[in-house]
Design a protein around this motif. Sequence first.
Motif, short mmCIF file in Angstrom:
data_model
loop_
_atom_site.label_atom_id
_atom_site.label_comp_id
_atom_site.label_asym_id
_atom_site.label_seq_id
_atom_site.Cartn_x
_atom_site.Cartn_y
_atom_site.Cartn_z
N ILE A 21 0.85 -1.19 0.00
CA ILE A 21 0.00 0.00 0.00
C ILE A 21 0.89 1.25 0.00
CG2 ILE A 21 -1.83 1.24 1.21
CD1 ILE A 21 -2.61 -1.35 2.54
N PRO A 22 0.58 2.24 -0.83
CA PRO A 22 1.36 3.49 -0.80
C PRO A 22 1.05 4.29 0.46
CG PRO A 22 0.19 3.21 -2.89
CD PRO A 22 -0.39 2.22 -1.93
N VAL A 23 2.08 4.80 1.11
CA VAL A 23 1.94 5.65 2.29
C VAL A 23 2.73 6.94 2.06
CG1 VAL A 23 1.71 3.62 3.76
CG2 VAL A 23 3.95 4.71 3.52
N ILE A 24 2.36 7.97 2.77
CA ILE A 24 3.06 9.26 2.73
C ILE A 24 3.97 9.36 3.96
CG2 ILE A 24 2.80 11.76 2.94
CD1 ILE A 24 2.13 10.93 0.20
N VAL A 32 7.98 15.27 0.97
CA VAL A 32 7.39 13.98 1.34
C VAL A 32 7.63 12.96 0.23
CG1 VAL A 32 5.61 14.96 2.84
CG2 VAL A 32 5.14 14.60 0.40
N VAL A 33 7.51 11.70 0.59
CA VAL A 33 7.70 10.59 -0.34
C VAL A 33 6.44 9.73 -0.34
CG1 VAL A 33 9.09 8.56 -0.92
CG2 VAL A 33 10.19 10.57 0.08
N LEU A 34 5.98 9.35 -1.51
CA LEU A 34 4.90 8.39 -1.65
C LEU A 34 5.55 7.03 -1.91
CD1 LEU A 34 1.83 7.82 -1.90
CD2 LEU A 34 2.06 8.22 -4.34
N GLN A 35 5.60 6.21 -0.89
CA GLN A 35 6.33 4.94 -0.97
C GLN A 35 5.40 3.77 -0.70
OE1 GLN A 35 9.80 4.76 1.52
NE2 GLN A 35 10.20 2.60 1.10
N CYS A 44 3.99 8.07 9.41
CA CYS A 44 3.48 8.13 8.04
C CYS A 44 1.97 8.23 8.05
CB CYS A 44 3.95 6.93 7.22
SG CYS A 44 3.39 5.32 7.84
N LEU A 45 1.39 8.48 6.88
CA LEU A 45 -0.05 8.59 6.69
C LEU A 45 -0.52 7.53 5.71
CD1 LEU A 45 -0.36 12.48 6.28
CD2 LEU A 45 -0.79 11.14 8.37
N VAL A 46 -1.64 6.92 6.01
CA VAL A 46 -2.26 5.92 5.13
C VAL A 46 -3.63 6.44 4.72
CG1 VAL A 46 -3.06 3.54 4.90
CG2 VAL A 46 -1.03 4.04 6.27
N SER A 47 -3.89 6.45 3.42
CA SER A 47 -5.17 6.96 2.93
C SER A 47 -5.95 5.85 2.23
CB SER A 47 -4.95 8.13 1.96
OG SER A 47 -6.19 8.66 1.55
#
Length: 354
Positions: A37-40, A50-53, A98-101
């Motif tokens: 899953i991509p996280v910020i 920021v990185v979208l990883q 990090c943030l998960v959307s």
Amino acid sequence: MRADDIPRACRRNDGPVRTLHIDRYRPSYNVSPGSNIPVIRREDGSDGGVVLQCMKWGLIPSFTKKTDKPDHYKMFNARSESISEKASFRRLIPKSRCLVSVEGFYEWKKDGSKKQPYYIHLKDGQPLVFAALYDSWENSEGEIIYTFTIITTSSSPALQWLHDRMPVIFGDKEASDAWLDGSSSKVDTLLKPYENPDLIWYPVTPAMGKPSFDGPECIKETKLKTDGNVPISKFFSTKGAKKEVALNSDEKVVKLDSAKCLKEEDPGSKVKTEPFSSTEKEEHDSKSSVMAFSHGVAENCQMKREHEEELSADSKVTSDDTNKLLASPGRKKPKLKSAGDHKQPSVLSFFAKK
């Protein structure tokens, strides 16, 4: 969600966003631990970038042995009340946030041995933003694997009936920025239940409990069975209808055939009968059984008459023989058994009892 929608959902529109391993991401309606899953997260050594990883859901601490087999189900959630105490999470708070959307999440309602899933999302369809922590681990092959865990807190009053825990949801940009900034002084105030009234839910199919079940059907609203409101007669309506038809059929047959018997025994009597009718699907079978039953009753009536005639003839013969014995002077009068003697009843005693 599409990968390029996640930075905007996390309210990161004020600067460039670098991507890493995004090719591993596959959008899904049913994401389970171990999925990519991509996280910020914050860019290393950067003040605002920021990185979208893409990372795997289910934390594997960096101190895990290289030879250990990773289990992403062990720490896919972290309790907000204890992250400052456990070594797996405490060291990540300062610089590994990090943030998960996501568009929504599932929660299971337990009712005894049964479990019913619900889909929870925002009323306006906007994505949800969760608080999370991430870490990196090197396996025996020298591969660096990034993993994360979603932080949970006590459930809001509106969701207490469903479950006692819920993810930490950031409802505005200020809260999500404060989490990414790494300020340790605001951790307790940020990790709290989401109590805004725009969070709604509805029941979905239990089939989504299988990770292999994916697609729009996962979030399709389903109607629950209200067993408590259904009258008990409902469960027996079909069988009851069939039994009622059978009883009505037998009743009409009995009336019909008894009328025939009466008519045959008393030609002068008049009996009005109604023809049999059936409105059920098994009409053919019912008629067949009626015909068989009628024929049997007619035969019984005929046998009864013949049996009575035979008994009458036998009784006449027996009476004549008895008179002869009484009239004969050379013989003793036979001792006739009374009608009350129940050991060997005669034909006459049989009819006397009747």
